[in-house]
Design an enzyme around this catalytic site. Sequence first.
Site, PDB file in Angstrom:
ATOM      1  N   ASP A 105       0.789  -1.328   0.321  1.00 28.27           N
ATOM      2  CA  ASP A 105       0.236   0.091   0.032  1.00 28.27           C
ATOM      3  C   ASP A 105       1.439   1.381   0.292  1.00 28.27           C
ATOM      4  O   ASP A 105       1.165   1.312   0.682  1.00 28.27           O
ATOM      5  CB  ASP A 105      -0.947  -0.245   1.626  1.00 28.27           C
ATOM      6  CG  ASP A 105      -1.623   1.293   1.548  1.00 28.27           C
ATOM      7  OD1 ASP A 105      -1.797   1.576   0.049  1.00 28.27           O
ATOM      8  OD2 ASP A 105      -2.136   1.429   2.353  1.00 28.27           O
ATOM      9  N   ASP A 286      -2.507   6.018  -4.857  1.00 27.71           N
ATOM     10  CA  ASP A 286      -2.892   4.881  -4.119  1.00 27.71           C
ATOM     11  C   ASP A 286      -2.629   3.176  -3.864  1.00 27.71           C
ATOM     12  O   ASP A 286      -3.448   3.658  -4.734  1.00 27.71           O
ATOM     13  CB  ASP A 286      -3.851   5.608  -3.301  1.00 27.71           C
ATOM     14  CG  ASP A 286      -4.599   4.858  -1.996  1.00 27.71           C
ATOM     15  OD1 ASP A 286      -3.186   3.643  -1.505  1.00 27.71           O
ATOM     16  OD2 ASP A 286      -4.414   5.477  -0.850  1.00 27.71           O
TER      17      ASP A 286
END
Length: 393
Positions: A105, A286
Amino acid sequence: MLRTQTSLNTWTQERSMKWIVLLWLVAFSECIVKIPLRRVKTMRNTLRGKNMLNNFLKEHAYRLSQISFRGSNLTIHPLRNIEDVVYMGSITIGTPPQEFQVIFDTGSSDLWVSSDFCAIPACSTHNRFRYLQSSTFRITNKTFSVTYGSGRMKGVVAHDTVRIGDLVSTDQPFGLSMAEYGFEDITFDGVLGLNYPNMSSSGAIPIFDKLKNEGAISEPVFAFYLSKDEQEGSVVMFGGVDHHYYKGELNWVPLIQAGDWIVHMDRISMRRKVIACSGGCEAVVDTGVSVIKGPRTLVNNIRKLIGATPWGSKHYVSCSVDLPPIIFTINGINYPVPARAYILKDYRGCYFIFEEIAVSPPIETWILGDIFLRLYFSVYDRGNDRIGLARAV
């Protein structure tokens, strides 16, 4: 929730230096660690029972493998898909190693996994770290919490040996969950944050920074190729960039400020008309977000422009309508997202998958998640505080 300090475009073109460049390329390619990502079908709706899910994971376990590629030190691990669009891969923690499936992430900085410290039912659906079984484990008295778009966790900081393929970080600080909320139906075991250290909720040094500081990674760079294939082909690579995963040149975009993977976006347009970000805005790149997200009013405006109407929690359009691409212009370069990427199909019909940001920041902000990143190979360059984008193969 990639960047390279290597500067292929700045290498000298003098013929007398070509042999040096070639030798450098060979040495560099041997330092790239690749972790292939794998997508699997969503399990939430088909395996609701706890025992069914646990049995499925045991029967379809993805084992760590080490594959040599052209003599390089290349490590490949399958990565799984969450909700059909989010990617995760295998790491190990402890001595002897215990395996976990984590989300890589760029939107967060902490590494954490479920653990035996967590006694609430939500943790029973995940593989938990058995701290008593690791001879290199040590605990601290520091607690922390992390809140994500889909849930939150509370945990305690511990130290142990963590492996990402051939990359090994001894005495790595990481989090062990004591409570988890909102993750019951998701098959991952934790999160591996790849953002800057200042974004860490626990205050612990992120694993990428520790590996970089110890010289385990030749270049302060990592990159993502998120395959459109539903089974395999996706890759996260550390220490360099393999140009086989993208077409053309990498377009480098400076970060607005070192410390977060956020860039300036010029505008969002459709049919040659600006539909959002009219005066410029911020774009968060992201990998931990499955869709594209934006301010509520602007997302609603786009829904109206394409003729989407609400039905339950989704907004549907006619499956026969020919919709144009939505174009994101970043640093003067257009990045089209075609209708096939932003319209999905379910048993009701075709629906628009842009979502609203839950808490609107003071500045217009868009989150470019996996919908965007499946189209564009992304490189995160910590050495030069920039992101590289190129059309994925």
